[in-house]
Write a protein that holds these residues in place. Sequence first.
Motif, short mmCIF file in Angstrom:
data_model
loop_
_atom_site.label_atom_id
_atom_site.label_comp_id
_atom_site.label_asym_id
_atom_site.label_seq_id
_atom_site.Cartn_x
_atom_site.Cartn_y
_atom_site.Cartn_z
N PHE A 106 -17.72 1.04 37.40
CA PHE A 106 -19.02 1.57 37.00
C PHE A 106 -20.03 0.43 37.06
O PHE A 106 -19.87 -0.59 36.38
CB PHE A 106 -18.95 2.14 35.58
CG PHE A 106 -18.10 3.38 35.48
CD1 PHE A 106 -18.68 4.64 35.49
CD2 PHE A 106 -16.71 3.29 35.39
CE1 PHE A 106 -17.91 5.79 35.41
CE2 PHE A 106 -15.93 4.44 35.31
CZ PHE A 106 -16.53 5.68 35.32
N ASP A 119 -23.86 1.09 37.72
CA ASP A 119 -25.26 1.50 37.85
C ASP A 119 -26.18 0.40 37.33
O ASP A 119 -25.87 -0.27 36.33
CB ASP A 119 -25.52 2.79 37.08
CG ASP A 119 -24.91 4.01 37.76
OD1 ASP A 119 -24.42 3.85 38.90
OD2 ASP A 119 -24.92 5.10 37.16
N ARG A 134 -27.20 0.54 33.53
CA ARG A 134 -26.18 0.86 32.53
C ARG A 134 -26.14 -0.16 31.40
O ARG A 134 -25.53 0.08 30.37
CB ARG A 134 -24.79 0.99 33.17
CG ARG A 134 -24.23 -0.31 33.75
CD ARG A 134 -22.88 -0.08 34.44
NE ARG A 134 -21.92 0.51 33.56
CZ ARG A 134 -21.07 -0.21 32.83
NH1 ARG A 134 -21.11 -1.54 32.86
NH2 ARG A 134 -20.21 0.39 32.03
N ASP A 194 -22.84 3.57 28.88
CA ASP A 194 -22.47 4.82 29.56
C ASP A 194 -21.02 5.20 29.25
O ASP A 194 -20.36 5.86 30.04
CB ASP A 194 -22.66 4.68 31.08
CG ASP A 194 -21.87 3.50 31.66
OD1 ASP A 194 -21.28 2.72 30.87
OD2 ASP A 194 -21.86 3.34 32.90
N HIS A 195 -20.54 4.79 28.09
CA HIS A 195 -19.12 4.98 27.77
C HIS A 195 -18.75 6.44 27.57
O HIS A 195 -17.58 6.81 27.76
CB HIS A 195 -18.73 4.15 26.56
CG HIS A 195 -18.72 2.68 26.84
ND1 HIS A 195 -18.23 1.74 25.96
CD2 HIS A 195 -19.13 1.98 27.94
CE1 HIS A 195 -18.34 0.53 26.49
NE2 HIS A 195 -18.90 0.65 27.68
N GLN A 238 -19.83 8.87 29.52
CA GLN A 238 -19.58 9.30 30.90
C GLN A 238 -18.23 8.78 31.38
O GLN A 238 -17.46 9.50 32.03
CB GLN A 238 -20.69 8.77 31.81
CG GLN A 238 -20.46 9.04 33.29
CD GLN A 238 -21.44 8.29 34.18
OE1 GLN A 238 -22.36 7.62 33.69
NE2 GLN A 238 -21.25 8.39 35.48
N ASP A 286 -15.45 10.82 29.71
CA ASP A 286 -15.35 12.16 30.31
C ASP A 286 -14.60 12.11 31.64
O ASP A 286 -13.77 12.97 31.93
CB ASP A 286 -16.74 12.74 30.54
CG ASP A 286 -17.38 13.25 29.26
OD1 ASP A 286 -16.66 13.41 28.26
OD2 ASP A 286 -18.61 13.48 29.26
N TYR A 287 -14.89 11.09 32.44
CA TYR A 287 -14.22 10.96 33.73
C TYR A 287 -12.73 10.65 33.55
O TYR A 287 -11.88 11.21 34.26
CB TYR A 287 -14.88 9.87 34.56
CG TYR A 287 -14.26 9.71 35.94
CD1 TYR A 287 -14.36 10.72 36.88
CD2 TYR A 287 -13.55 8.56 36.28
CE1 TYR A 287 -13.79 10.58 38.14
CE2 TYR A 287 -12.97 8.41 37.52
CZ TYR A 287 -13.09 9.42 38.45
OH TYR A 287 -12.51 9.29 39.68
#
Length: 236
Positions: free
Chosen positions: A90, A92, A95, A136-137, A139, A142-143
């Motif tokens: 990750f 971005d 982020r 963004d933890h 997200q 969820d992934y």
Amino acid sequence: MTQTPSSPVDGMEIRVAVSTVIFSLRHDRDAEIPRVIVPLVRRTRDPHEGQWALPGGWLGAAENLEAAASRTLAETTTLAPSYLEQLYAFGDVDRSPSRVVSIVYWALVREDDSRNSELHNVAWFDVDALPALAFDHAQILDYALWRLRNKVGYSRIAHGLLAETFTLADLREVYEAILGRRLDPANFRRQVENSATLIPTDRFRTGSHRPARLYRYNHAVELADRGPLPGSAADH
């Protein structure tokens, strides 16, 4: 904390971190199926001081990724996972206040181990009742949960949540917890026994019900495709 290597790009320093999503199960007395739970760490400094976050830390300059994942888990939660696999990167731009690329792993921990890991700034949460998470933890988590639910059908990762020997009811509970629904016992038994992934032992679990045979995984069968990459010690 081990100093992280960095690379300047267009005047910006890029830092590399390693984080891990850890799944375990928790049986409640009156629940039909176990809950899937994850440990979170309360941040003690900015940014996001006081918020909950995934356990992690910086990648050491002379450290490979899997070693860093295991080390940061031990340092932040005292946990040693029974299954560990790289999930995703990750990175971005927005982020984090500084440019941080996180290499994220996901791991499985058996219930007995998760019950013995409570620290003052670490708490276990139901995946369906999470607090607000830093960065963004949410997200990322969820992934990881999506990956777990999709992979349980074609791999033996459920072993990471079970003891060395287990009953078919134990195994079915793991599937039910991950998938979030009840499974027909007869159909489940038939599918599992036809899969060649389990070896029946000559031992039985006795108690208030009819004795139940104990099984173990057939380690000669590996359904989780890691390609040509070597597996971790926890996978064997």
